[in-house]
Each structure stands twice: as C-alpha cells, then as structure tokens.
Design an enzyme around this catalytic site. Sequence first.
Site, mmCIF file in Angstrom:
data_model
loop_
_atom_site.group_PDB
_atom_site.id
_atom_site.type_symbol
_atom_site.label_atom_id
_atom_site.label_comp_id
_atom_site.label_asym_id
_atom_site.label_seq_id
_atom_site.Cartn_x
_atom_site.Cartn_y
_atom_site.Cartn_z
ATOM 1 N N ARG A 1 -0.210 95.248 53.926
ATOM 2 C CA ARG A 1 -0.120 93.851 53.489
ATOM 3 C C ARG A 1 -1.183 93.640 52.418
ATOM 4 O O ARG A 1 -2.375 93.835 52.676
ATOM 5 C CB ARG A 1 -0.352 92.893 54.663
ATOM 6 N N HIS B 1 8.455 89.936 50.738
ATOM 7 C CA HIS B 1 7.969 89.716 52.113
ATOM 8 C C HIS B 1 9.130 89.979 53.083
ATOM 9 O O HIS B 1 9.639 89.066 53.727
ATOM 10 C CB HIS B 1 7.471 88.278 52.240
ATOM 11 N N GLN C 1 9.192 88.852 56.918
ATOM 12 C CA GLN C 1 9.419 87.413 57.061
ATOM 13 C C GLN C 1 10.904 87.102 56.937
ATOM 14 O O GLN C 1 11.436 86.234 57.638
ATOM 15 C CB GLN C 1 8.631 86.642 56.014
ATOM 16 N N ASP D 1 7.074 76.649 51.008
ATOM 17 C CA ASP D 1 5.880 77.459 51.258
ATOM 18 C C ASP D 1 4.717 76.772 50.552
ATOM 19 O O ASP D 1 4.917 75.854 49.743
ATOM 20 C CB ASP D 1 6.093 78.881 50.713
ATOM 21 N N CYS E 1 7.193 79.461 56.197
ATOM 22 C CA CYS E 1 6.647 80.725 56.702
ATOM 23 C C CYS E 1 5.231 80.572 57.263
ATOM 24 O O CYS E 1 4.736 81.492 57.924
ATOM 25 C CB CYS E 1 6.684 81.796 55.616
ATOM 26 N N ARG F 1 8.835 86.461 64.087
ATOM 27 C CA ARG F 1 8.162 87.511 63.314
ATOM 28 C C ARG F 1 7.921 88.730 64.202
ATOM 29 O O ARG F 1 8.109 89.876 63.774
ATOM 30 C CB ARG F 1 6.805 87.002 62.790
#
Length: 332
Positions: free
Chosen positions: A106, A133, A136, A229, A270, A315
């Site tokens: 990440r 991502h 996600q 987001d 998210c 997740r």
Amino acid sequence: MDLKGRDFLKLLDFTPEEIKYMLDLAADLKAKKKKGILTPWHRGKNVALIFEKTSTRTRCAFEVAAHDLGMGTTYLDPSGSQIGKKESIADTARVLGGMFEGIEYRGFGQEIVDELAKYAPVPVWNGLTNEFHPTQMLADLLTIKEHFGRLEGVKLTYMGDARYNMGNSLMVACAKMGMHFAACTSGKYFPEKRLVEECKKIAEQTGGSILLTEDVKEGTKDADVVYTDVWVSMGEPDEVWTERIRDLSPYQVNGAAMANAKADAVFMHCLPAFHDLKTKIGKEMGEKFGITEMEVTDEVFESKASIVFEEAENRMHTIKAVMAATLGVPEE
C-alpha cells in the site's frame, strides 16, 4: 476456477467471471465466519504487509483475514522497511518472496506494486496505489450485490475528484460488471481520457456504460448508488485544500443530491469521511474555511441510506477471498 499464483494488482487484469468468482468466495467466507466455521486453509504460511501509506481498514482487514486463514503477518510501516531507499524494489521483492508466501503493498505509484509483482516469486496484492484500489472495489461490489441482489444494470455515481485511485477503480469495476458509471464533477477532475476510452470498450461488451458530466442533476438521476471520497488524498500538500473546496463543494453529497437519485438509492464512501468536525483535520479545515462538512453532509452519512459500515466490514471478507484464491482454495 483456479487463480492460484496470480497477483492482484488491478481489476483490469481480471475477467468479469474471475471477479464474480472472488465475490462468491468472499460471500462464502463471510457466511462461514458469521456461523463460526473456521477456515485455517493456509496454516503455517506468512504474509508481509508493506504500508508506505498508513491505514485503518486495509491493515486491519489484511491482518484479521490472514489470521482467519491461519497465517502470520509482518507489518512494515513507512519507517520499518528499506524499500526504495537502501534496497531496490526488485531486491525487496526477492528477499521477501523467499520468506513469505504473499506480499501486500500500500503506497504510491502503481509502478511500484507492478515491479514487486514482476520480481516476487509469490502473489503480490495491491492494498492501494495512487492509480488503483482493487481490494476496495471488491468490497464495494460485494456490498452493492448484497443490497440490491445484483450488479448488472446498477447505476453508480461518483462525486468528487475522479482522477485518481477511487474514480479510476470504480469506473473499471462498473465497466467490468455491466454497471452504469457516472463521474459527476468539474471537468478538470474527470478520469484520464485513455482509461475512460478503455472502460467504454469494456462496457460495450458487458452491457454497462460510462458517463462524464459536470451536471449534478444529470449525474445523480436514477442513481442506485451515490459514492464519494475525501477531496484531498494522503500525501497531497495542504495547499490544495483551498482549490479542492472551491472546485468540489458543488459536488458535495447532500440531501438534494440523494433526493435526485432513486428513492431506494444508497450512499457509499471508502472512509475516512469528513462529515463533521470530530477529526483533527476536519476541525482544522472547519476553522480555516468556515465549513462543518466537506464531501458529504452528516445528514446523509448518518442516514438510513448510508451503508458505509457494511462496506467497511466487507473489506476484510473480500481481502480474505483474494488471499485465499491466489494462495489456493482447498477442494471441499
């Protein structure tokens, strides 16, 4: 379906059928966990978790998922690894690949996780890059499918800065799964043209569609899902707050935007979200700009339409499915 040994870098690398397989596996693993059925399929194995960008959900999801699969984890934070500093990406990949059965990354550019995957002899999983991502996305798709019972034909509208990982990834995910994607924002915040064209070609094959619009009413009309987001991502300088708040405030997810969507539309994010002043950054921005909410109002965030915490839980279930699928699912 056999995905053993595959890397998980972006959804563009997978067919709709492979994505559906991972979603079905995630749903099965979630059901097993809820019933208390243990799945230590990879007992004795270990995975490395490289976090050049910190996270609450991604770290916890990978650690709990790995534990449920019987695996140990080693967490490498920004100060706990020499990756890219004293040791090259290629060398790091080969060192960790000799000690671990899987590597999560990440951080920053997609080229980093791509290079890790090129040189690592074990599966590499993208926990977030500037461009994509994918973990996600699986969580979002599973959540939408749980709520509506389907993915095909669902319209998802993304409001805000659609140039980076979330806008890119949602557009790809919708195109792959035959969904209708709308980026609703100022034109300067649209996804990259080349990726838009690629997704349009994919959508033509799956029955989905891609819409870019600056008009909130057009973007949210008939939307099943309204998604947003934060306006400023990790690693970006504080100076961009002024510009983003000015440009993106018209694309805040508020009561009017939700009212223009379908009556049963849901809100997704998210996380973390700046829907109040209860965070350090939220308080600072509130004092500086005289605002109490940013990308989403507290009214929407706390409404019955909000499914953000179901999304956050998923997740873990979907990351577990990714690790299980790429390390090998035992035959029943």
